[in-house]
Write a protein that holds these residues in place. Structure first.
Motif, PDB file in Angstrom:
ATOM      1  N   VAL A 249       0.813  -1.252   0.018  1.00  0.00           N
ATOM      2  CA  VAL A 249       0.119   0.090  -0.018  1.00  0.00           C
ATOM      3  C   VAL A 249       0.732   1.151  -0.056  1.00  0.00           C
ATOM      4  O   VAL A 249       0.329   2.325   0.480  1.00  0.00           O
TER       5      VAL A 249
ATOM      6  N   PHE B  54      -0.629   4.378  -1.480  1.00  0.00           N
ATOM      7  CA  PHE B  54      -1.663   5.059  -0.786  1.00  0.00           C
ATOM      8  C   PHE B  54      -1.235   5.561   0.513  1.00  0.00           C
ATOM      9  O   PHE B  54      -1.536   6.714   0.627  1.00  0.00           O
TER      10      PHE B  54
ATOM     11  N   LEU C  52      -4.363   2.494  -6.683  1.00  0.00           N
ATOM     12  CA  LEU C  52      -5.062   2.490  -5.366  1.00  0.00           C
ATOM     13  C   LEU C  52      -6.249   1.714  -5.690  1.00  0.00           C
ATOM     14  O   LEU C  52      -7.057   1.790  -6.602  1.00  0.00           O
TER      15      LEU C  52
ATOM     16  N   THR D  40     -11.233   0.931  -2.024  1.00  0.00           N
ATOM     17  CA  THR D  40     -11.209   1.444  -0.512  1.00  0.00           C
ATOM     18  C   THR D  40     -10.463   2.621  -0.143  1.00  0.00           C
ATOM     19  O   THR D  40     -10.601   3.444   0.545  1.00  0.00           O
ATOM     20  N   GLU D  41      -9.090   2.394  -0.666  1.00  0.00           N
ATOM     21  CA  GLU D  41      -7.975   3.205  -0.461  1.00  0.00           C
ATOM     22  C   GLU D  41      -8.608   4.656  -0.986  1.00  0.00           C
ATOM     23  O   GLU D  41      -8.044   5.771  -0.320  1.00  0.00           O
ATOM     24  N   LYS D  42      -9.141   4.735  -2.481  1.00  0.00           N
ATOM     25  CA  LYS D  42      -9.397   6.167  -2.735  1.00  0.00           C
ATOM     26  C   LYS D  42     -10.543   6.789  -2.018  1.00  0.00           C
ATOM     27  O   LYS D  42     -10.650   7.879  -2.089  1.00  0.00           O
TER      28      LYS D  42
ATOM     29  N   PRO E 290     -11.561  -2.040   5.701  1.00  0.00           N
ATOM     30  CA  PRO E 290     -10.517  -2.338   4.762  1.00  0.00           C
ATOM     31  C   PRO E 290      -9.656  -3.873   4.948  1.00  0.00           C
ATOM     32  O   PRO E 290      -9.874  -4.311   6.315  1.00  0.00           O
TER      33      PRO E 290
ATOM     34  N   VAL F 130      -4.265   0.153   5.764  1.00  0.00           N
ATOM     35  CA  VAL F 130      -5.017   1.092   5.319  1.00  0.00           C
ATOM     36  C   VAL F 130      -6.180   1.450   6.526  1.00  0.00           C
ATOM     37  O   VAL F 130      -6.876   2.502   6.465  1.00  0.00           O
TER      38      VAL F 130
ATOM     39  N   GLN G  72      -5.432   4.266   8.659  1.00  0.00           N
ATOM     40  CA  GLN G  72      -5.802   5.699   7.903  1.00  0.00           C
ATOM     41  C   GLN G  72      -7.127   5.865   7.920  1.00  0.00           C
ATOM     42  O   GLN G  72      -7.528   7.044   8.091  1.00  0.00           O
ATOM     43  N   ARG G  73      -8.040   4.805   7.835  1.00  0.00           N
ATOM     44  CA  ARG G  73      -9.355   4.821   8.107  1.00  0.00           C
ATOM     45  C   ARG G  73      -9.832   5.561   9.646  1.00  0.00           C
ATOM     46  O   ARG G  73     -10.435   6.410   9.550  1.00  0.00           O
TER      47      ARG G  73
END
Length: 409
Positions: A16, A19, A42, A45-47, A73, A78, A81-82
């Motif tokens: 990742v 991302f 990406l 989900t990452e976007k 995620p 990831v 970051q969420r």
């Protein structure tokens, strides 16, 4: 970290890498972040998470919270970051207590994967959450960990310096705070836009704590130059309450301006209702504040938090008036006129016209003519005594400058 863990963490990051690069909050321009949305490396989900981080600039917190709470995620980084973006939005929308578990989870993941810069950024956010919800026992631990993580990034050093400054302010060590403020002023040209706005807000709070209200006004003028910030709820709140405290300017605000920010909204409504003499309504809003934080908002008007705009404005309506009317009563005042003056002189808040009328005549207001009768009485008293009686939002308040009279005599 063992070699196997290091290898796994490295592999996880490689999957990742693009991302994570896109989630650099402070070194990428908006156009650079938006460009990542078109990057095919990406996942969807990452976007989505990246797009949510961009939407924060537009204060679309509730929309972002709804999207991210439903997102699951597969990759652990990831997920970090969420949690980070979700924590920021919960905190920014007035749900600071709810943001803590998300920030802690993000920190745990990032520490496990030895991603120092990312962990540092989350810790800065968590520091301010603890600061705002008065969980100050955690602040030294936050500062120690931030210091461990500091690298060569200049803006990280500025963030750390801001945290040190705010720590000394909350500890009421204003001399040390002043030293840190001077250091921050020397590097303000090197701050990114978000840091600079936050620095000005910090400075405003510092000057408020030490009763330098003229400097608070000057700082608000600096904030006003930031076009995006001067239309925010926080700025409107600061400007409205400072003007009310310094100049007794009436608070004219639309309720829907603050519906996303329950704490600010409720504080404003308490002061607004006290200003109009409506203690019953003020009590209802106070009860809602108590539900949010019973340790700070205890019985009606019993505020146990630190000094702030709300507490200063609240103090305007807690002071018991010390007005001696005996000299005035020697004149040709009628019994009902004396009741009116006594009622106003003993109230720490303005008195609603309907309550005043009931007190004087013993019956409720039945028609507009009744209030006209009250208005005519006020005019007569003003002529007879020279007392200043003001009409404020359907209420009356008395202003007798006793200090000046004492000096004159």
């Amino acid at each position: 970290m063992t070699k196997l863990k290091e290898k796994n963490a490295e592999d996880e990051f490689k999957r990742v890498k693009t991302f994570m690069a896109s989630m650099d909050w402070f070194n990428l321009t908006l156009s650079q972040k938006e460009a990542y949305l078109k990057d095919k490396r990406l996942s969807q989900t990452e976007k989505t998470i990246l797009e949510c981080s961009i939407l924060i600039r537009e204060n679309k917190f509730l929309e972002i919270i709804s999207i991210l709470e439903a997102l699951k995620p597969q990759n652990i980084l990831v997920e970090s970051q969420r949690c980070y973006v979700l924590g920021v939005c919960l905190n920014s929308s007035g749900r600071s207590h709810h943001s803590v578990p998300y920030f802690l989870k993000a920190c745990e993941i990032l520490r496990e994967h030895d991603l120092k810069n990312y962990e540092f950024n989350v810790l800065v956010q968590l520091f301010y959450v603890y600061l705002n919800i008065k969980m100050t026992k955690h602040l030294p631990e936050m500062l120690d960990r931030m210091q461990e993580l500091l690298g060569l990034n200049e803006k990280d050093h500025i963030s750390y310096l801001r945290c040190r400054f705010n720590f000394h302010v909350i500890q009421e060590d204003y001399e040390l705070a002043k030293v840190h403020l001077l250091a921050l002023e020397k590097v303000k040209d090197k701050m990114h836009a978000g840091q600079f706005v936050s620095h000005l807000v910090d400075k405003f709070i510092y000057y408020l704590k030490i009763d330098q209200f003229a400097k608070c006004e000057k700082t608000l003028d600096e904030l006003k130059e930031r076009r995006r910030y001067k239309v925010t709820e926080s700025f409107v709140f600061m400007q409205a309450l400072l003007s009310h405290y310094m100049y007794r300017k009436p608070i004219y605000l639309y309720d829907d301006q603050f519906q996303k920010f329950s704490l600010l909204f409720l504080q404003l409504k308490v002061i607004q209702m006290l200003e109009s003499g409506n203690k019953a309504e003020a009590g209802k809003y106070w009860l809602e504040l108590t539900k949010i934080n019973p340790e700070v908002y205890r019985d009606f008007m019993d505020y146990k938090g630190d000094k702030c705009l709300f507490s200063l404005c609240l103090s305007l309506y807690k002071k018991e008036k010390d007005i001696n009317l005996s000299e005035l009563f020697k004149g040709s005042l009628q019994p009902r006129e004396k009741i009116l003056l006594e009622t106003l002189s003993k109230s720490s808040t303005p008195v609603m016209k309907e309550i005043l009328y009931l007190k004087i005549w013993g019956v409720a207001v039945a028609a507009k003519d009744d209030l006209s009768k009250l208005s005519m009485m006020i005019s007569r008293i003003k002529r007879k005594t020279g007392i200043e009686i003001k009409s404020i939002k359907g209420s009356y308040t008395i202003n007798i400058k006793t200090e000046k009279k004492k000096k004159a005599s």
